[in-house]
Design an enzyme around this catalytic site. Structure first.
Site, short mmCIF file in Angstrom:
data_model
loop_
_atom_site.label_atom_id
_atom_site.label_comp_id
_atom_site.label_asym_id
_atom_site.label_seq_id
_atom_site.Cartn_x
_atom_site.Cartn_y
_atom_site.Cartn_z
N SER A 10 0.90 -1.26 0.10
CA SER A 10 -0.05 -0.04 0.08
C SER A 10 0.65 1.28 0.06
O SER A 10 0.45 2.49 -0.75
CB SER A 10 -0.96 -0.02 1.18
OG SER A 10 -1.87 -1.17 0.97
N LYS A 47 -9.90 -5.57 10.45
CA LYS A 47 -10.96 -5.29 9.57
C LYS A 47 -12.16 -4.91 10.54
O LYS A 47 -12.96 -3.90 10.47
CB LYS A 47 -11.18 -5.82 8.32
CG LYS A 47 -10.11 -5.59 7.28
CD LYS A 47 -10.45 -6.14 5.94
CE LYS A 47 -9.35 -6.02 5.14
NZ LYS A 47 -9.42 -6.47 3.71
N GLY A 91 -5.73 -11.20 -8.60
CA GLY A 91 -6.30 -10.38 -7.67
C GLY A 91 -5.35 -8.83 -7.74
O GLY A 91 -5.75 -7.98 -6.71
N ASP A 146 -12.94 -2.76 -0.69
CA ASP A 146 -12.65 -3.94 -1.40
C ASP A 146 -13.39 -4.47 -2.61
O ASP A 146 -13.00 -4.52 -3.64
CB ASP A 146 -12.59 -5.20 -0.51
CG ASP A 146 -11.19 -4.98 0.43
OD1 ASP A 146 -10.19 -4.38 0.02
OD2 ASP A 146 -11.38 -5.59 1.42
P1 NDP Z 1 -10.92 -15.06 5.74
O1 NDP Z 1 -9.97 -15.83 6.71
O2 NDP Z 1 -11.95 -14.36 6.29
O3 NDP Z 1 -11.78 -16.29 4.93
C1 NDP Z 1 -11.10 -17.21 4.39
C2 NDP Z 1 -12.12 -18.14 3.53
O4 NDP Z 1 -11.17 -18.93 2.61
C3 NDP Z 1 -13.15 -18.85 3.71
O5 NDP Z 1 -14.27 -18.75 3.27
C4 NDP Z 1 -12.69 -20.36 3.99
O6 NDP Z 1 -13.54 -21.13 4.50
C5 NDP Z 1 -11.66 -20.12 2.57
N1 NDP Z 1 -10.80 -21.22 2.84
C6 NDP Z 1 -9.53 -21.12 2.99
N2 NDP Z 1 -8.79 -22.35 2.55
C7 NDP Z 1 -9.50 -22.90 1.82
C8 NDP Z 1 -9.29 -24.22 1.18
N3 NDP Z 1 -8.19 -24.89 1.23
N4 NDP Z 1 -10.46 -24.42 0.53
C9 NDP Z 1 -11.61 -23.76 0.45
N5 NDP Z 1 -11.81 -22.85 1.22
C10 NDP Z 1 -10.87 -22.44 1.83
O7 NDP Z 1 -10.21 -14.49 4.72
P2 NDP Z 1 -10.59 -13.10 3.69
O8 NDP Z 1 -11.95 -13.50 3.33
O9 NDP Z 1 -10.13 -11.73 4.31
O10 NDP Z 1 -9.33 -13.42 2.43
C11 NDP Z 1 -9.52 -14.50 1.50
C12 NDP Z 1 -8.61 -14.00 0.52
O11 NDP Z 1 -8.72 -12.92 -0.34
C13 NDP Z 1 -7.06 -13.86 1.24
O12 NDP Z 1 -6.18 -14.75 0.37
C14 NDP Z 1 -6.55 -12.51 1.01
O13 NDP Z 1 -5.37 -12.52 0.59
C15 NDP Z 1 -7.50 -12.22 -0.38
N6 NDP Z 1 -7.70 -10.63 -0.40
C16 NDP Z 1 -7.27 -10.15 -1.65
C17 NDP Z 1 -7.58 -8.79 -1.79
C18 NDP Z 1 -6.97 -8.13 -2.87
O14 NDP Z 1 -7.02 -7.05 -3.03
N7 NDP Z 1 -6.73 -8.80 -4.05
C19 NDP Z 1 -8.49 -7.95 -0.64
C20 NDP Z 1 -9.09 -8.81 0.20
C21 NDP Z 1 -8.75 -10.24 0.31
P3 NDP Z 1 -14.20 -21.60 5.71
O15 NDP Z 1 -15.24 -20.62 6.04
O16 NDP Z 1 -14.79 -23.02 5.18
O17 NDP Z 1 -13.07 -21.89 6.69
#
Ligand code: NDP
Length: 289
Positions: free
Chosen positions: A24, A73, A252, A110
Site C-alpha cells: 500500500s 478489519k 487479484g 474492497d
Molecule cells: P478469511 O480468513 O476471512 O476467509 C477465508 C475463506 O477462505 C473462507 O471462506 C474459508 O472457508 C476459505 N478457505 C480457506 N482455505 C480454503 C481451502 N483450502 N479450500 C476452500 N476454501 C478455503 O479471509 P478473507 O476473506 O479476508 O480473504 C480471503 C482471500 O482473499 C485471502 O487470500 C486474501 O489475501 C484475499 N484478498 C485479496 C484482496 C485483494 O485486494 N486482492 C482483498 C481482500 C482479500 P471456511 O469458511 O470453510 O474456513
C-alpha cells in the site's frame, strides 16, 4: 470515536499485523505522484491487542486516514460504528478509516476494487450470473458492490456451507438490491446448468497452492475466472479454471490497486489512474519471481 488532531499534516498509513509485506505505501506514493499531492504514507504495525490505541495515537498525532488490513478489519468496523458507509455496514468490515470533522468514518473499498477490475477485464456484470467462492471477510466485502453493478444471480459457496448460508441470510435481511438473486451452498453445490459468466475465488486456498474442491463444468461460454489472491504466476484456482474451460483468468492484483484507488478518492477527492500503477506492480512481481 471522536478526537482532536494535534496538527494538520497529510499523514496516512496502512495498519495491520503483520504489515511488512504491504504494498500500500508504494501504491499510494505512485497515486500521489500522479495527482501532485504531497503526503506521507507509512506502514503501522499494531499489537494484536492494541489496535484501538494505535489508531487513536495516529489520529491524535495528525494522521488523516488509515487503510486497515488483516486481522483488524472487524475491529475497525466497531471503532467507526457510528459513521459507517453502506458498503461497510453490509460488509461488517472496514478497510478505510478517515478522520473528518473530529470523527472517525469507516468505509470498505474492497468491493469497488473488485468491480472496477472486473470491468477493466471486460466482464459484463449487468445481468451476469456470478459464483462467489468463499464466505470470509473478503466475500462479505464484495457482495453489495457486485449486486449494485447489476449481477442478476449470485451464488455463494463455501467449504463450511453454514457460513455461506449465514452470509446470504444477512444479505437478504438487508433488503438491498432485490433485483439480485442470492443463494448459498457448499462447494459441491457450485455447478449451474449452462455455467457461470464470472467465478470469483474469495477463499485463501491459493495461498496454500490449493484450489477449492468444486465440481467441473462451472464455466459458461466466454466466462472469466478471477482469484483475489495474486502472485507472479497463475494461482492454483486459475489453473483449475483453465482446465475446466474458463475462457479467461485473472488474479487479484488489479483489485488491490482498485481498492487503494477508491481509498485515495475518499481521502483526496481525486481519482488516480490505476492502470499505470498496476503495470508497474505487475512488472515488479515478475522480477521478484
Ligand atoms: P478469511 O480468513 O476471512 O476467509 C477465508 C475463506 O477462505 C473462507 O471462506 C474459508 O472457508 C476459505 N478457505 C480457506 N482455505 C480454503 C481451502 N483450502 N479450500 C476452500 N476454501 C478455503 O479471509 P478473507 O476473506 O479476508 O480473504 C480471503 C482471500 O482473499 C485471502 O487470500 C486474501 O489475501 C484475499 N484478498 C485479496 C484482496 C485483494 O485486494 N486482492 C482483498 C481482500 C482479500 P471456511 O469458511 O470453510 O474456513
Amino acid at each position: 470515536m471522536s478526537l482532536t488532531p494535534a496538527d494538520a499534516l497529510l499523514r496516512y498509513a496502512v495498519i495491520g499485523n503483520p504489515i511488512a509485506h504491504s504494498r500500500s505505501p508504494q501504491i499510494h506514493a505512485m497515486f500521489a505522484e500522479q495527482t501532485h499531492i504531497a503526503l506521507d504514507y507509512e506502514r503501522l504495525a499494531a499489537p494484536l491487542d492494541g489496535f484501538r490505541d494505535t489508531v487513536k495515537t495516529f489520529f491524535l498525532q495528525g494522521g488523516r486516514g488509515l487503510n486497515v488490513t488483516v486481522p483488524f478489519k472487524q475491529e475497525a468496523y466497531a471503532l467507526a460504528q457510528d459513521h459507517l458507509s453502506t458498503r461497510a455496514r453490509v460488509a461488517g468490515a472496514v478497510n478505510t478509516l478517515t478522520w473528518r470533522d473530529g470523527v472517525v468514518h469507516g468505509c470498505n473499498t474492497d468491493g469497488v476494487g473488485l468491480v472496477d477490475d472486473l470491468k477493466r477485464l471486460g466482464a459484463a456484470l449487468q445481468g451476469a450470473r456470478l459464483l462467489l467462492v468463499g464466505a470470509g471477510g473478503a466475500a462479505r466485502g464484495v457482495l453489495q458492490p457486485l449486486a449494485e453493478a447489476g449481477c442478476a444471480d449470485i451464488r455463494i459457496v463455501n467449504r463450511s456451507p453454514a457460513r455461506a448460508a449465514e452470509l446470504a441470510a444477512t444479505w437478504q435481511a438487508s433488503g438491498l438490491h432485490s433485483g439480485t438473486r442470492v443463494s448459498a451452498g457448499g462447494l459441491p453445490d457450485a455447478a449451474r446448468p449452462g455455467g457461470w459468466d464470472v467465478v470469483v475465488n474469495a477463499t485463501a486456498s491459493s495461498l496454500r497452492d490449493e484450489a477449492p474442491a468444486m465440481p467441473p463444468g462451472l464455466y459458461a461460454t466466454d466466462a472469466l475466472a478471477y482469484d483475489m489472491v495474486y502472485g507472479a504466476r497463475p494461482t492454483a484456482f486459475m489453473h483449475q479454471a483453465t482446465a475446466d474451460g474458463a475462457a479467461r483468468t485473472a488474479d487479484g492484483l488489479g483489485m488491490l490497486v482498485g481498492q487503494a484507488a477508491e481509498s485515495f478518492y475518499i481521502w483526496h477527492g481525486l481519482r488516480p489512474d490505476p492502470s499505470a500503477v498496476l503495470t508497474t506492480l505487475r512488472a515488479e512481481l515478475l522480477a521478484e519471481d
